[in-house]
Design a protein around this motif. Sequence first.
Motif, PDB file in Angstrom:
ATOM      1  N   HIS A   2       0.839  -1.201   0.000  1.00  0.00           N
ATOM      2  CA  HIS A   2       0.000   0.000   0.000  1.00  0.00           C
ATOM      3  C   HIS A   2       0.874   1.251   0.000  1.00  0.00           C
ATOM      4  O   HIS A   2       0.576   2.228   0.678  1.00  0.00           O
ATOM      5  N   SER A   3       1.941   1.214  -0.764  1.00  0.00           N
ATOM      6  CA  SER A   3       2.867   2.345  -0.790  1.00  0.00           C
ATOM      7  C   SER A   3       2.313   3.473  -1.647  1.00  0.00           C
ATOM      8  O   SER A   3       1.289   3.342  -2.324  1.00  0.00           O
ATOM      9  N   ILE A   4       3.052   4.582  -1.655  1.00  0.00           N
ATOM     10  CA  ILE A   4       2.644   5.800  -2.361  1.00  0.00           C
ATOM     11  C   ILE A   4       2.373   5.558  -3.841  1.00  0.00           C
ATOM     12  O   ILE A   4       1.537   6.223  -4.449  1.00  0.00           O
ATOM     13  N   GLU A  35      11.301  -9.721   3.971  1.00  0.00           N
ATOM     14  CA  GLU A  35      11.956 -10.139   5.214  1.00  0.00           C
ATOM     15  C   GLU A  35      13.289  -9.418   5.386  1.00  0.00           C
ATOM     16  O   GLU A  35      13.655  -9.005   6.494  1.00  0.00           O
ATOM     17  N   PHE A  36      14.004  -9.259   4.285  1.00  0.00           N
ATOM     18  CA  PHE A  36      15.269  -8.534   4.322  1.00  0.00           C
ATOM     19  C   PHE A  36      15.026  -7.083   4.766  1.00  0.00           C
ATOM     20  O   PHE A  36      15.742  -6.560   5.622  1.00  0.00           O
ATOM     21  N   ALA A  37      14.013  -6.467   4.165  1.00  0.00           N
ATOM     22  CA  ALA A  37      13.692  -5.077   4.505  1.00  0.00           C
ATOM     23  C   ALA A  37      13.283  -4.954   5.967  1.00  0.00           C
ATOM     24  O   ALA A  37      13.703  -4.030   6.681  1.00  0.00           O
ATOM     25  N   LYS A  38      12.476  -5.870   6.430  1.00  0.00           N
ATOM     26  CA  LYS A  38      12.004  -5.805   7.819  1.00  0.00           C
ATOM     27  C   LYS A  38      13.141  -5.997   8.816  1.00  0.00           C
ATOM     28  O   LYS A  38      13.153  -5.371   9.881  1.00  0.00           O
ATOM     29  N   ASN A  68       4.990  -2.749   8.251  1.00  0.00           N
ATOM     30  CA  ASN A  68       4.500  -2.971   6.891  1.00  0.00           C
ATOM     31  C   ASN A  68       4.459  -1.671   6.095  1.00  0.00           C
ATOM     32  O   ASN A  68       4.822  -1.635   4.919  1.00  0.00           O
ATOM     33  N   PHE A  69       4.022  -0.582   6.753  1.00  0.00           N
ATOM     34  CA  PHE A  69       3.955   0.716   6.091  1.00  0.00           C
ATOM     35  C   PHE A  69       5.341   1.169   5.635  1.00  0.00           C
ATOM     36  O   PHE A  69       5.549   1.554   4.481  1.00  0.00           O
ATOM     37  N   VAL A  70       6.295   1.106   6.532  1.00  0.00           N
ATOM     38  CA  VAL A  70       7.657   1.554   6.217  1.00  0.00           C
ATOM     39  C   VAL A  70       8.287   0.645   5.167  1.00  0.00           C
ATOM     40  O   VAL A  70       8.980   1.114   4.256  1.00  0.00           O
ATOM     41  N   THR A  71       8.043  -0.657   5.261  1.00  0.00           N
ATOM     42  CA  THR A  71       8.572  -1.605   4.273  1.00  0.00           C
ATOM     43  C   THR A  71       8.052  -1.293   2.880  1.00  0.00           C
ATOM     44  O   THR A  71       8.813  -1.263   1.910  1.00  0.00           O
ATOM     45  N   ASP A  72       6.731  -1.053   2.777  1.00  0.00           N
ATOM     46  CA  ASP A  72       6.137  -0.706   1.483  1.00  0.00           C
ATOM     47  C   ASP A  72       6.773   0.543   0.894  1.00  0.00           C
ATOM     48  O   ASP A  72       7.100   0.603  -0.300  1.00  0.00           O
ATOM     49  N   MET A  73       6.958   1.565   1.731  1.00  0.00           N
ATOM     50  CA  MET A  73       7.534   2.825   1.262  1.00  0.00           C
ATOM     51  C   MET A  73       8.957   2.624   0.753  1.00  0.00           C
ATOM     52  O   MET A  73       9.326   3.084  -0.333  1.00  0.00           O
TER      53      MET A  73
END
Length: 511
Positions: A125-127, A262-265, A299-304
């Motif tokens: 749900h990114s920008i 998973e890497f991003a998180k 999840n929000f930060v990962t998507d961004m």
Amino acid sequence: MLFFYHIPSFFLLLLPLLPIFFLIKASTPKKQSSLAPSTAISLPRSYPIIGSFLAAVANRKRQLQWISDILQVSPSATFVLNYSIGTQQVFTANPAVVQHILKTHFPNYGKGDYVTGTLKDFVGHSIFNVDGESWKFQRQLASHEFNTKSLRKFIEIVVDAEISDRLIPFLSSAAATGTVVDFQDILQRFSFDNICQIAFGFDPAYLLPSLPQTKFAQAFEESVQISSDRFKEVIPAIWKIKKLLNIGSEKRMRIAISVVREFAKNIIRKKKQELKEKASLDSVDLLSRFLCTGHSDENFVTDMVISFILAGRDTTSSALTWYLWLLSKNPNVESEVLKEIKAKSEALVYEEVKDMVYTHASLCESMRLYPPVSQNGKEAVNDDVLPDGTVVKKGMTVSYLPYAMGRLETLWGSDWAEFKPERWLEKEEAENKQWRFVGRDAYTYPVFHAGPRICLGKEMAFLQMKRVLAGLLRRFKVVPAVEEGVEPEFVPQLTSKMKGGFPVRIVERDA
């Protein structure tokens, strides 16, 4: 990448008829030069019930060029493709229509369920994949961060270090040994290192002499590739069925996205811990900035962050790949660019790079012919009428094609096929008569999108590309390692690629 939307499921019944597609008039024509004007273009036939479905399938391997050819002969540079009764899609290369959907009637044209559903697995749900209040919130947040001087300075430091510590040494070695290298791959590695440091504060060290294959980079590339392939399916139900059954490309997609997220998180968790242990923020990467504003939802930060990597990795590398190919075919342009670069000091600062007017014009001209994003589509929220009189019903998609727009004689003149930076320049009236850049409006040249959703990273992209070119071209000449007369093929994915890579030899320039 070309989007074909809303193909009815009952067309699955037509699959047994595929062999006859090679017998119909709509069959794929012989490959032409990507810059040569097409000949004998005609609008596709529309039949009762099935519309132009046969033509769409027959041209599925050259969708972008097919639609671009159609728009060249459409009176208003807008065309409605009928897939079946009640199933239509609008394609346009008309600046007035582009302004209508991207600005004047912006609230009526959103991402739509098809695009968001297709990309949701990858970018969430990114920008880049939402509308309404969620988009406004993320846009404001990102806009604030992108306009800070400290981020700009950080980007300069990261890019310069990658150029001096990795790119230049690698090219020096390739020049000394006469090795043929895939410059598209090198630029992607360069951009990947840069954007990961800017977005995460993490250096994947992807551009090392050994050209390592990292799990995260490979998973990210596979996610991009399969997401692009989803849009190319003439019948979207096919990839959805594969996803449901967890087979084939969709099984690989699930595994790749799992690795990426998973890497991003893991990096986000480590960054949160670092920030807890620090009394003040000394990190200026985007992740640190987002977390320090209180937006800590994983999840929000990962998507961004995934979206920023996608935008920053592929767009600049794509633009530079095609630019260097065009430069190699136009020595007069290369000479002017080199003259401008040499006129600047060895240690380029921001203001000097910004004033590289001819280089800026040549980059714009290259992206006119080979835009990193070749097409974008919007779905109508309500019924509407476009400026050229085209009727749009609720739920219909209106797609604009920067690729086609860069090839319209009505917009660029009869010499549109020429790589001509001078079309973006004019001589100043002052005595020294230096070049002055003359831009085109964003609706005639929507390479960086336009309207409220115009690309936030546009200026930083130009800054990065100019710094790369200044460091590269001052010392090296890039010589394509292909047979004379062979032109590379433009591949429209989420961001465009050069099919098969860009094999080159690196030659040291005389001091």
